[in-house]
Design a protein around this motif. Structure first.
Motif, PDB file in Angstrom:
ATOM      1  N   ALA A  35      -9.866  13.267   1.108  1.00 62.44           N
ATOM      2  CA  ALA A  35      -9.476  13.565   2.795  1.00 62.44           C
ATOM      3  C   ALA A  35      -8.821  14.174   2.835  1.00 62.44           C
ATOM      4  O   ALA A  35      -7.684  15.112   3.826  1.00 62.44           O
ATOM      5  CB  ALA A  35      -9.526  12.180   3.171  1.00 62.44           C
ATOM      6  N   THR A  36      -7.134  13.718   1.529  1.00 63.00           N
ATOM      7  CA  THR A  36      -5.875  13.983   2.913  1.00 63.00           C
ATOM      8  C   THR A  36      -5.156  15.559   2.421  1.00 63.00           C
ATOM      9  O   THR A  36      -5.217  16.371   2.321  1.00 63.00           O
ATOM     10  CB  THR A  36      -4.653  13.455   1.757  1.00 63.00           C
ATOM     11  N   GLY A  37      -6.581  16.013   0.657  1.00 64.43           N
ATOM     12  CA  GLY A  37      -6.445  17.152   0.149  1.00 64.43           C
ATOM     13  C   GLY A  37      -7.373  18.146   1.532  1.00 64.43           C
ATOM     14  O   GLY A  37      -6.610  19.269   1.437  1.00 64.43           O
ATOM     15  N   THR A  38      -7.861  17.660   2.158  1.00 63.51           N
ATOM     16  CA  THR A  38      -8.631  18.721   2.807  1.00 63.51           C
ATOM     17  C   THR A  38      -8.054  18.680   4.476  1.00 63.51           C
ATOM     18  O   THR A  38      -8.323  19.805   5.843  1.00 63.51           O
ATOM     19  CB  THR A  38     -10.286  17.931   3.371  1.00 63.51           C
ATOM     20  N   SER A  91       0.633  -1.481  -0.474  1.00 59.58           N
ATOM     21  CA  SER A  91       0.433  -0.265   0.118  1.00 59.58           C
ATOM     22  C   SER A  91       0.760   1.056  -0.355  1.00 59.58           C
ATOM     23  O   SER A  91       0.556   2.252   0.309  1.00 59.58           O
ATOM     24  CB  SER A  91      -1.222  -0.291   0.969  1.00 59.58           C
ATOM     25  N   GLY A  92       2.096   1.270  -0.282  1.00 58.99           N
ATOM     26  CA  GLY A  92       3.033   2.179  -0.455  1.00 58.99           C
ATOM     27  C   GLY A  92       2.368   4.059  -1.233  1.00 58.99           C
ATOM     28  O   GLY A  92       2.630   4.703  -0.848  1.00 58.99           O
ATOM     29  N   LEU A  93       1.425   3.593  -2.109  1.00 59.51           N
ATOM     30  CA  LEU A  93       1.505   4.511  -2.904  1.00 59.51           C
ATOM     31  C   LEU A  93      -0.265   5.129  -2.276  1.00 59.51           C
ATOM     32  O   LEU A  93      -0.165   6.192  -2.128  1.00 59.51           O
ATOM     33  CB  LEU A  93       0.875   4.118  -4.566  1.00 59.51           C
ATOM     34  N   ALA A  94      -0.596   5.026  -1.774  1.00 62.17           N
ATOM     35  CA  ALA A  94      -1.791   5.191  -0.939  1.00 62.17           C
ATOM     36  C   ALA A  94      -1.342   5.971   0.262  1.00 62.17           C
ATOM     37  O   ALA A  94      -1.233   7.281   0.259  1.00 62.17           O
ATOM     38  CB  ALA A  94      -3.029   3.598  -0.235  1.00 62.17           C
ATOM     39  N   VAL A  95      -0.106   5.618   1.443  1.00 62.61           N
ATOM     40  CA  VAL A  95       0.488   5.824   2.454  1.00 62.61           C
ATOM     41  C   VAL A  95       1.588   7.246   1.485  1.00 62.61           C
ATOM     42  O   VAL A  95       1.313   8.374   2.580  1.00 62.61           O
ATOM     43  CB  VAL A  95       1.703   4.881   2.734  1.00 62.61           C
ATOM     44  N   SER A  96       2.143   7.064   0.715  1.00 59.36           N
ATOM     45  CA  SER A  96       2.513   8.379   0.199  1.00 59.36           C
ATOM     46  C   SER A  96       1.665   9.287  -0.020  1.00 59.36           C
ATOM     47  O   SER A  96       2.395  10.618   0.547  1.00 59.36           O
ATOM     48  CB  SER A  96       3.212   7.814  -1.321  1.00 59.36           C
ATOM     49  N   VAL A  97       0.975   8.841  -0.746  1.00 58.22           N
ATOM     50  CA  VAL A  97      -0.758   9.979  -0.841  1.00 58.22           C
ATOM     51  C   VAL A  97      -1.086  10.763   0.200  1.00 58.22           C
ATOM     52  O   VAL A  97      -1.021  12.472   0.538  1.00 58.22           O
ATOM     53  CB  VAL A  97      -1.585   9.769  -1.924  1.00 58.22           C
TER      54      VAL A  97
END
Length: 452
Positions: free
Chosen positions: A150-153, A99-105
């Motif tokens: 979610a991370t954008g907010t 899940s590395g890409l999701a974690v990096s996002v």
């Protein structure tokens, strides 16, 4: 007569739903009601004599100088490829994880929130850079869209947030007014820096909850037939070059505030200058780009100040019709006391977040309810962070969440609106869980400010 104030509030919401500009809707509706009220003898026009002093106070407010500086910093960082370099570096570091890409996002979204503080810019940037890559890597569209929205907010709650700057200014005035109403003539003050400090623990706790969810569920969202793992390793030098500049800028801005070396306004100046330097280092600074950044900054700042002027006129007329006394009477007679009053305000702000931006809610709703809540003994820093997290939740909630519109505008055609709606649902639950934690354990907000 005080019920006319509620009618005026409903009229403003209706005018806004019709699509008219916010600043003109607030001031125009208020002045129409004031004129009609004066004609029928139910409104004292002497309230409007305070308008010139209010306007002068707005344009001479030292705290609000931080708004154009933080906006300039955010827009300049957006256009200088800082986000692109960060995402590429984090993806290469964590690419070998399932899940590395999701974690990096999530991590890059956190860093962008702490460096730009602009929700729309973060969502659009992450949508353009990471959404196609996540889909190519086999992530389900709903999970990818939910993680990006979610991370954008996070820019709403993690300092230096423009929302916290505006909330801090409004709550400072409301807190002093509440103390004067209680007969305290040497009132304590609350500053934007206090809100920045109070937001650190809840902000990073929210990031940790996002990461936990992503680590547990991301691997289940990947289609093995589409998954690709042709990830080239990244050198230490490239990783350092991508991470060090934005981290240094964040440290300079937040560290100067937390260390007491600078006010938020002065730190915003440091951030704006630092963003210019980063753009120069990345060879992304030219006359046309500087002109575009300054134009965007001027537009956003003008919008903020126009809305604040309209909201000031609205609040004066609202008080002239006895609206403040009506709110105070309503809150004091609610069963359950302070808890019920705060719960009602949180629900109203959450619902208004569907149709109004955080700027309108901050300038219109908060000045009306905050003095009453603060006079009831609510901690101003805790109230400010609760409102910020609440507004962040409304940014995600279908069908009117602003972050959903931002992502819909840049998402590929194969991503449906239903994918975005489904994807944000778990993150909304996480944010509501954080709100519940802050309500049960207020020390999560108040501990660090009291320590510093």
């Amino acid at each position: 007569m005080e019920y006319i104030s509620l009618l005026m509030f409903l009229a403003v919401c209706l005018v806004l739903l019709l699509g008219y500009p916010v600043a003109y809707s607030l001031a125009g509706t208020a002045l129409i009601f004031a004129g009609v009220g004066a004609f029928f003898g139910v409104f004292d026009t002497s309230y409007l004599q305070a308008v010139p002093s209010r306007l002068f106070g707005i344009v001479s407010n030292q705290t609000l100088i931080a708004v154009p500086l933080f906006v300039f910093m955010g827009v300049m960082l957006e256009k200088s490829r800082v986000a692109e370099d960060l995402l590429l570096a984090m993806e290469q570091v964590l690419g070998r994880l399932k899940s590395g890409l999701a974690v990096s996002v999530v991590l890059v979204g956190m860093l962008l929130a702490a460096s730009t503080g602009i929700v729309g810019a973060t969502v659009v940037t992450m949508g353009l850079l990471s959404l196609p890559t996540m889909l190519k890597k086999g992530y389900s569209p709903s999970f990818a869209c939910g993680a990006i929205c979610a991370t954008g907010t996070l820019g709403q709650i993690i300092p230096p947030s423009i929302a916290l700057v505006l909330l801090g200014d409004v709550l400072s005035s409301a807190f002093q007014q509440a103390q004067l109403n209680m007969g305290i003539f040497s009132p304590r003050s609350v500053s934007v820096g206090d809100l920045f400090v109070g937001a650190l623990v809840p902000g990073f706790l929210l990031v940790a909850m996002y990461l936990l969810y992503v680590l547990v569920f991301a691997s289940r969202q990947i289609d093995p037939s589409l998954e690709q793992s042709d990830q080239a390793p990244i050198s230490v030098g490239a990783l350092f070059a991508a991470l060090f500049p934005p981290l240094l800028l964040i440290f300079m801005v937040l560290g100067s505030i937390l260390g007491g070396f600078a006010t938020p306004t002065e730190a915003a100046g440091v951030g704006a200058a630092g963003a210019l330097v980063l753009a120069l280092i990345n060879k992304q600074l030219n006359l046309q780009k500087l002109k575009d950044v300054m134009m965007s900054t001027t537009q956003v700042t003008s919008m903020v100040f126009l809305i604040l002027i309209g909201a000031s006129i609205f609040s004066l007329v609202f008080r002239g019709f006895g609206g403040e006394e009506l709110i105070q009477e309503l809150f004091t007679h609610l069963p359950g006391g302070v808890f019920s009053a705060v719960l009602v305000v949180m629900v109203v702000i959450f619902l208004l977040g569907f149709i109004l931006d955080f700027i309108e809610i901050t300038f219109v709703v908060v000045p009306l309810v905050a003095p009453v809540l603060l006079a009831m003994g609510v901690d101003p820093i805790w109230l400010g962070i609760m409102i910020a997290v609440n507004l962040q939740t409304s940014f995600l909630t279908p069908p009117f969440g602003f972050a959903l519109f931002y992502l819909r505008g840049v998402a590929p055609p194969e991503v449906k609106t239903s994918h975005i709606y489904r994807g944000v649902a778990p993150f909304i639950l996480i944010q509501l869980l954080l709100l519940a934690c802050l309500a049960i354990w207020p020390n999560l907000v108040t501990w660090l400010p009291s320590l510093l």
